[in-house]
Design a protein around this motif. Structure first.
Motif, PDB file in Angstrom:
ATOM      1  N   THR A  19       0.831  -1.196   0.000  1.00 52.03           N
ATOM      2  CA  THR A  19       0.000   0.000   0.000  1.00 52.03           C
ATOM      3  C   THR A  19       0.869   1.251   0.000  1.00 52.03           C
ATOM      4  OG1 THR A  19      -1.757  -1.151   1.191  1.00 52.03           O
ATOM      5  CG2 THR A  19      -1.825   1.247   1.216  1.00 52.03           C
ATOM      6  N   PHE A  20       0.573   2.140  -0.928  1.00 49.70           N
ATOM      7  CA  PHE A  20       1.284   3.412  -1.036  1.00 49.70           C
ATOM      8  C   PHE A  20       0.255   4.531  -0.964  1.00 49.70           C
ATOM      9  CE2 PHE A  20       2.680   6.848  -3.978  1.00 49.70           C
ATOM     10  CZ  PHE A  20       3.779   7.303  -3.257  1.00 49.70           C
ATOM     11  N   ARG A  21       0.300   5.300   0.107  1.00 52.45           N
ATOM     12  CA  ARG A  21      -0.605   6.433   0.297  1.00 52.45           C
ATOM     13  C   ARG A  21      -2.068   6.043   0.086  1.00 52.45           C
ATOM     14  NH1 ARG A  21       3.248  11.081  -2.619  1.00 52.45           N
ATOM     15  NH2 ARG A  21       4.979  10.824  -1.150  1.00 52.45           N
ATOM     16  N   GLY A  22      -2.412   4.884   0.609  1.00 53.71           N
ATOM     17  CA  GLY A  22      -3.789   4.421   0.539  1.00 53.71           C
ATOM     18  C   GLY A  22      -4.165   3.691  -0.735  1.00 53.71           C
ATOM     19  N   HIS A  23      -3.210   3.512  -1.647  1.00 57.12           N
ATOM     20  CA  HIS A  23      -3.481   2.859  -2.924  1.00 57.12           C
ATOM     21  C   HIS A  23      -2.727   1.529  -3.009  1.00 57.12           C
ATOM     22  CE1 HIS A  23      -5.361   6.548  -4.276  1.00 57.12           C
ATOM     23  NE2 HIS A  23      -4.258   7.226  -4.014  1.00 57.12           N
ATOM     24  N   THR A  24      -3.371   0.521  -3.581  1.00 54.08           N
ATOM     25  CA  THR A  24      -2.751  -0.792  -3.749  1.00 54.08           C
ATOM     26  C   THR A  24      -1.847  -0.791  -4.973  1.00 54.08           C
ATOM     27  OG1 THR A  24      -4.636  -1.898  -2.720  1.00 54.08           O
ATOM     28  CG2 THR A  24      -3.175  -3.249  -4.077  1.00 54.08           C
ATOM     29  N   ILE A  25      -0.606  -1.158  -4.749  1.00 52.24           N
ATOM     30  CA  ILE A  25       0.404  -1.193  -5.808  1.00 52.24           C
ATOM     31  C   ILE A  25       0.882  -2.620  -5.989  1.00 52.24           C
ATOM     32  CG2 ILE A  25       2.688  -0.389  -6.533  1.00 52.24           C
ATOM     33  CD1 ILE A  25       0.563   1.824  -6.494  1.00 52.24           C
ATOM     34  N   ARG A  26       0.896  -3.067  -7.236  1.00 47.26           N
ATOM     35  CA  ARG A  26       1.373  -4.403  -7.569  1.00 47.26           C
ATOM     36  C   ARG A  26       2.866  -4.328  -7.882  1.00 47.26           C
ATOM     37  NH1 ARG A  26      -0.852  -9.242  -6.278  1.00 47.26           N
ATOM     38  NH2 ARG A  26      -0.597 -10.822  -7.908  1.00 47.26           N
ATOM     39  N   TYR A  27       3.645  -5.264  -7.296  1.00 47.14           N
ATOM     40  CA  TYR A  27       5.085  -5.240  -7.527  1.00 47.14           C
ATOM     41  C   TYR A  27       5.625  -6.661  -7.680  1.00 47.14           C
ATOM     42  CZ  TYR A  27       6.044  -6.701  -2.709  1.00 47.14           C
ATOM     43  OH  TYR A  27       6.118  -7.424  -1.543  1.00 47.14           O
ATOM     44  N   TRP A  28       6.853  -6.738  -8.182  1.00 44.55           N
ATOM     45  CA  TRP A  28       7.547  -7.995  -8.422  1.00 44.55           C
ATOM     46  C   TRP A  28       8.975  -7.873  -7.920  1.00 44.55           C
ATOM     47  CZ3 TRP A  28       3.869  -5.801 -11.248  1.00 44.55           C
ATOM     48  CH2 TRP A  28       2.811  -6.601 -11.715  1.00 44.55           C
ATOM     49  N   SER A  29       9.489  -8.964  -7.393  1.00 44.41           N
ATOM     50  CA  SER A  29      10.880  -8.997  -6.940  1.00 44.41           C
ATOM     51  C   SER A  29      11.402 -10.421  -7.100  1.00 44.41           C
ATOM     52  CB  SER A  29      10.979  -8.554  -5.482  1.00 44.41           C
ATOM     53  OG  SER A  29      12.326  -8.550  -5.042  1.00 44.41           O
ATOM     54  N   ALA A  30      12.637 -10.539  -7.572  1.00 39.54           N
ATOM     55  CA  ALA A  30      13.223 -11.868  -7.782  1.00 39.54           C
ATOM     56  C   ALA A  30      14.742 -11.749  -7.774  1.00 39.54           C
ATOM     57  CB  ALA A  30      12.755 -12.464  -9.109  1.00 39.54           C
ATOM     58  N   GLY A  31      15.401 -12.865  -7.518  1.00 44.39           N
ATOM     59  CA  GLY A  31      16.849 -12.900  -7.601  1.00 44.39           C
ATOM     60  C   GLY A  31      17.543 -12.397  -6.355  1.00 44.39           C
ATOM     61  N   ASN A  32      18.871 -12.391  -6.435  1.00 41.70           N
ATOM     62  CA  ASN A  32      19.723 -11.944  -5.336  1.00 41.70           C
ATOM     63  C   ASN A  32      20.836 -11.077  -5.896  1.00 41.70           C
ATOM     64  OD1 ASN A  32      18.635 -13.620  -2.970  1.00 41.70           O
ATOM     65  ND2 ASN A  32      19.020 -15.197  -4.519  1.00 41.70           N
ATOM     66  N   GLY A  33      21.521 -10.424  -4.999  1.00 42.96           N
ATOM     67  CA  GLY A  33      22.634  -9.595  -5.430  1.00 42.96           C
ATOM     68  C   GLY A  33      22.299  -8.116  -5.380  1.00 42.96           C
ATOM     69  N   ALA A  34      23.046  -7.339  -6.148  1.00 48.33           N
ATOM     70  CA  ALA A  34      22.845  -5.891  -6.152  1.00 48.33           C
ATOM     71  C   ALA A  34      21.441  -5.563  -6.652  1.00 48.33           C
ATOM     72  CB  ALA A  34      23.887  -5.225  -7.043  1.00 48.33           C
ATOM     73  N   PRO A  35      20.703  -4.684  -5.972  1.00 49.46           N
ATOM     74  CA  PRO A  35      19.339  -4.365  -6.407  1.00 49.46           C
ATOM     75  C   PRO A  35      19.316  -3.589  -7.715  1.00 49.46           C
ATOM     76  CG  PRO A  35      19.968  -3.015  -4.515  1.00 49.46           C
ATOM     77  CD  PRO A  35      21.066  -4.011  -4.709  1.00 49.46           C
ATOM     78  N   LEU A  36      18.435  -4.034  -8.605  1.00 45.41           N
ATOM     79  CA  LEU A  36      18.234  -3.407  -9.907  1.00 45.41           C
ATOM     80  C   LEU A  36      16.758  -3.049 -10.031  1.00 45.41           C
ATOM     81  CD1 LEU A  36      18.846  -2.589 -12.826  1.00 45.41           C
ATOM     82  CD2 LEU A  36      18.738  -5.019 -13.456  1.00 45.41           C
ATOM     83  N   LEU A  37      16.467  -1.768 -10.098  1.00 47.49           N
ATOM     84  CA  LEU A  37      15.093  -1.269 -10.170  1.00 47.49           C
ATOM     85  C   LEU A  37      14.728  -1.029 -11.634  1.00 47.49           C
ATOM     86  CD1 LEU A  37      12.677  -0.280  -8.407  1.00 47.49           C
ATOM     87  CD2 LEU A  37      13.750   1.990  -8.430  1.00 47.49           C
ATOM     88  N   LEU A  38      13.673  -1.707 -12.104  1.00 48.10           N
ATOM     89  CA  LEU A  38      13.183  -1.561 -13.470  1.00 48.10           C
ATOM     90  C   LEU A  38      11.939  -0.682 -13.445  1.00 48.10           C
ATOM     91  CD1 LEU A  38      13.393  -5.312 -14.598  1.00 48.10           C
ATOM     92  CD2 LEU A  38      15.194  -3.584 -14.666  1.00 48.10           C
ATOM     93  N   ILE A  39      11.890   0.356 -14.280  1.00 47.41           N
ATOM     94  CA  ILE A  39      10.762   1.287 -14.266  1.00 47.41           C
ATOM     95  C   ILE A  39      10.193   1.395 -15.675  1.00 47.41           C
ATOM     96  CG2 ILE A  39       9.949   3.558 -13.563  1.00 47.41           C
ATOM     97  CD1 ILE A  39      12.371   3.878 -11.815  1.00 47.41           C
ATOM     98  N   HIS A  40       8.916   1.061 -15.804  1.00 47.63           N
ATOM     99  CA  HIS A  40       8.250   0.926 -17.101  1.00 47.63           C
ATOM    100  C   HIS A  40       7.792   2.273 -17.666  1.00 47.63           C
ATOM    101  CE1 HIS A  40       4.161   1.746 -15.621  1.00 47.63           C
ATOM    102  NE2 HIS A  40       4.487   1.070 -14.538  1.00 47.63           N
ATOM    103  N   GLY A  41       7.196   2.199 -18.858  1.00 44.99           N
ATOM    104  CA  GLY A  41       6.753   3.399 -19.565  1.00 44.99           C
ATOM    105  C   GLY A  41       5.244   3.528 -19.673  1.00 44.99           C
ATOM    106  N   PHE A  42       4.820   4.561 -20.388  1.00 49.78           N
ATOM    107  CA  PHE A  42       3.416   4.876 -20.671  1.00 49.78           C
ATOM    108  C   PHE A  42       3.064   4.330 -22.053  1.00 49.78           C
ATOM    109  CE2 PHE A  42       0.330   7.567 -22.820  1.00 49.78           C
ATOM    110  CZ  PHE A  42      -0.656   7.759 -21.866  1.00 49.78           C
ATOM    111  N   PRO A  43       1.913   3.684 -22.204  1.00 49.16           N
ATOM    112  CA  PRO A  43       0.828   3.495 -21.234  1.00 49.16           C
ATOM    113  C   PRO A  43       0.785   2.082 -20.685  1.00 49.16           C
ATOM    114  CG  PRO A  43      -0.029   3.132 -23.426  1.00 49.16           C
ATOM    115  CD  PRO A  43       1.469   3.341 -23.587  1.00 49.16           C
ATOM    116  N   THR A  44       1.912   1.384 -20.684  1.00 51.15           N
ATOM    117  CA  THR A  44       1.891  -0.043 -20.394  1.00 51.15           C
ATOM    118  C   THR A  44       2.223  -0.323 -18.924  1.00 51.15           C
ATOM    119  OG1 THR A  44       4.061  -0.112 -21.500  1.00 51.15           O
ATOM    120  CG2 THR A  44       2.144  -0.841 -22.758  1.00 51.15           C
ATOM    121  N   ALA A  45       3.061  -1.297 -18.612  1.00 58.06           N
ATOM    122  CA  ALA A  45       3.251  -1.726 -17.234  1.00 58.06           C
ATOM    123  C   ALA A  45       4.541  -2.534 -17.138  1.00 58.06           C
ATOM    124  CB  ALA A  45       2.047  -2.562 -16.788  1.00 58.06           C
ATOM    125  N   SER A  46       4.802  -3.083 -15.954  1.00 58.01           N
ATOM    126  CA  SER A  46       6.069  -3.777 -15.725  1.00 58.01           C
ATOM    127  C   SER A  46       6.206  -5.071 -16.516  1.00 58.01           C
ATOM    128  CB  SER A  46       6.246  -4.061 -14.230  1.00 58.01           C
ATOM    129  OG  SER A  46       6.538  -2.873 -13.530  1.00 58.01           O
TER     130      SER A  46
END
Length: 292
Positions: A19-46
Motif C-alpha cells: 500500500t502506497f498512500r492508501g493505494h494498492t500497488i502491484r510489484y515484483w521482486s526476484a533474484g539476489n545480489g545488487a538491487p536493480l530497479l526496473l521502471i516501465h513506460g506509458f501506457p503499459t506496465a512492468s
C-alpha cells in the motif's frame, strides 16, 4: 538464443501487493545480489520487462512495480498524477522491501522521467544510485515528438478521448512506434491492452499524460543532474522510434558529457520487447565495464 519471456498470466501470478498512500500497488521482486530497479513506460506496465526479467534475476535482485495508474495497480480516476509522486513510490517500494543499499536503474519512456527525478535526488543526497541505463524516452522535452494520441490526451478533450481509447487505437499507435520489422504480435497487443483496460485504466490516461508537462517544468533540474553526475549512464535506443529515436540520441550526445550511447538498428520505441537479446547484452556489458 532467443529469450523465452513470461506469459502475462504467469507474470501476474508472481506479483505481490503493498500500500502506497492508501493505494494498492502491484510489484515484483526476484533474484539476489545488487538491487536493480526496473521502471516501465506509458501506457503499459512492468510486464514490458518480461523477456529480461529472468536473465537479469539470475545476476541481480530485480525489482519492479506497476506505477500508480498503470497495469494491475490502483488507478484512482480523480488523482493528480505526477512524476515526483511516482519517484516517491519507487522509494517507498524499496523501503517496503528493506532495500537500504544503493541501487541500479534500468528505465524506459515514462520511467525515464522517474529515473531522472531519482538521479536529481541522488545528486541532492535524497537517493543512492549506482548506475542508470535509459531506453527510448523523452529525456529532453525539446526533442520529444508526441504522437497524435498523446496530443489529444493532453488537450481539453483528453478525458473524452481517453474513454474512446480501445485496443484498435492502441494497435494503430504501436504500429507507428515499433520498428517496421519488429511489430507487436496480436497476442502482445492483447496483453498490453488487458493491462491498460484493467481497473478502467483508459479513463485515467488523460491524467497520466501530465508527465509531458512535468518534463517541461523540471527540465533544467533533470538534465542538469545528468550533466553533473558521476553516476555511470548509458542510453540504449531504437532509432526507428518517431517519438524519441535517432534525433533524441543526437541531442543526448550534444548535452551529456562523455555520452555512452547504443543504437539498435531497425528497432523502435520498445527495445526491451522488440529486441530483448541485444538490450540484455548491451546492459550486461555496461554493468561489467562500468559498475561491477
Amino acid at each position: 538464443m532467443a529469450l523465452a519471456g513470461i506469459a502475462l498470466r504467469d507474470w501476474r501470478a508472481q506479483g505481490r501487493d503493498f500500500t502506497f498512500r492508501g493505494h494498492t500497488i502491484r510489484y515484483w521482486s526476484a533474484g539476489n545480489g545488487a538491487p536493480l530497479l526496473l521502471i516501465h513506460g506509458f501506457p503499459t506496465a512492468s510486464w514490458d520487462w518480461h523477456y529480461l526479467w529472468q536473465p537479469l534475476a539470475e545476476r541481480y535482485r530485480v525489482i519492479a512495480c506497476d506505477m500508480l495508474g498503470f497495469g494491475d495497480s490502483a488507478k484512482p480516476q480523480q488523482h493528480d498524477y505526477r512524476i515526483l509522486e511516482q519517484a516517491d513510490l519507487q522509494q517507498a517500494l524499496l523501503e517496503h522491501l528493506g532495500v537500504r543499499e544503493p541501487v541500479h536503474l534500468l528505465v524506459h519512456d515514462y520511467g525515464n522521467s522517474v529515473g531522472q527525478e531519482l538521479l536529481a535526488r541522488h545528486e541532492e543526497g535524497g537517493f543512492a544510485m549506482l548506475s542508470c541505463v535509459f531506453l527510448n524516452g523523452g529525456l529532453f522535452p525539446e526533442t520529444h515528438r508526441a504522437v497524435l494520441s498523446q496530443k489529444l490526451l493532453l488537450s481539453p478533450l483528453g478525458g473524452f478521448f481517453g474513454k474512446l481509447f480501445d485496443r484498435k487505437r492502441l494497435a494503430q499507435n504501436f504500429a507507428k512506434v515499433f520498428g517496421p520489422a519488429t511489430q507487436a504480435s496480436e497476442a502482445e497487443l492483447d496483453n498490453f491492452w488487458e493491462l491498460i483496460r484493467h481497473n478502467d485504466g483508459q479513463k485515467v490516461m488523460h491524467r497520466l499524460i501530465h508527465y509531458i508537462l512535468d518534463r517541461r517544468q523540471h527540465r533544467e533540474r533533470w538534465v542538469g543532474a545528468m550533466q553533473r553526475t558521476a553516476v555511470p549512464l548509458r542510453l540504449i535506443d531504437g532509432p526507428e522510434d518517431p517519438i524519441s529515436g535517432a534525433h533524441m540520441v543526437e541531442r543526448y550526445r550534444e548535452l551529456i558529457p562523455r555520452p555512452d550511447t547504443v543504437m539498435l538498428d531497425g528497432i523502435g520505441h520498445y527495445p526491451q520487447v522488440e529486441a530483448p537479446e541485444p538490450v540484455l547484452a548491451n546492459y550486461l556489458a555496461f554493468r561489467q565495464k562500468r559498475t561491477e
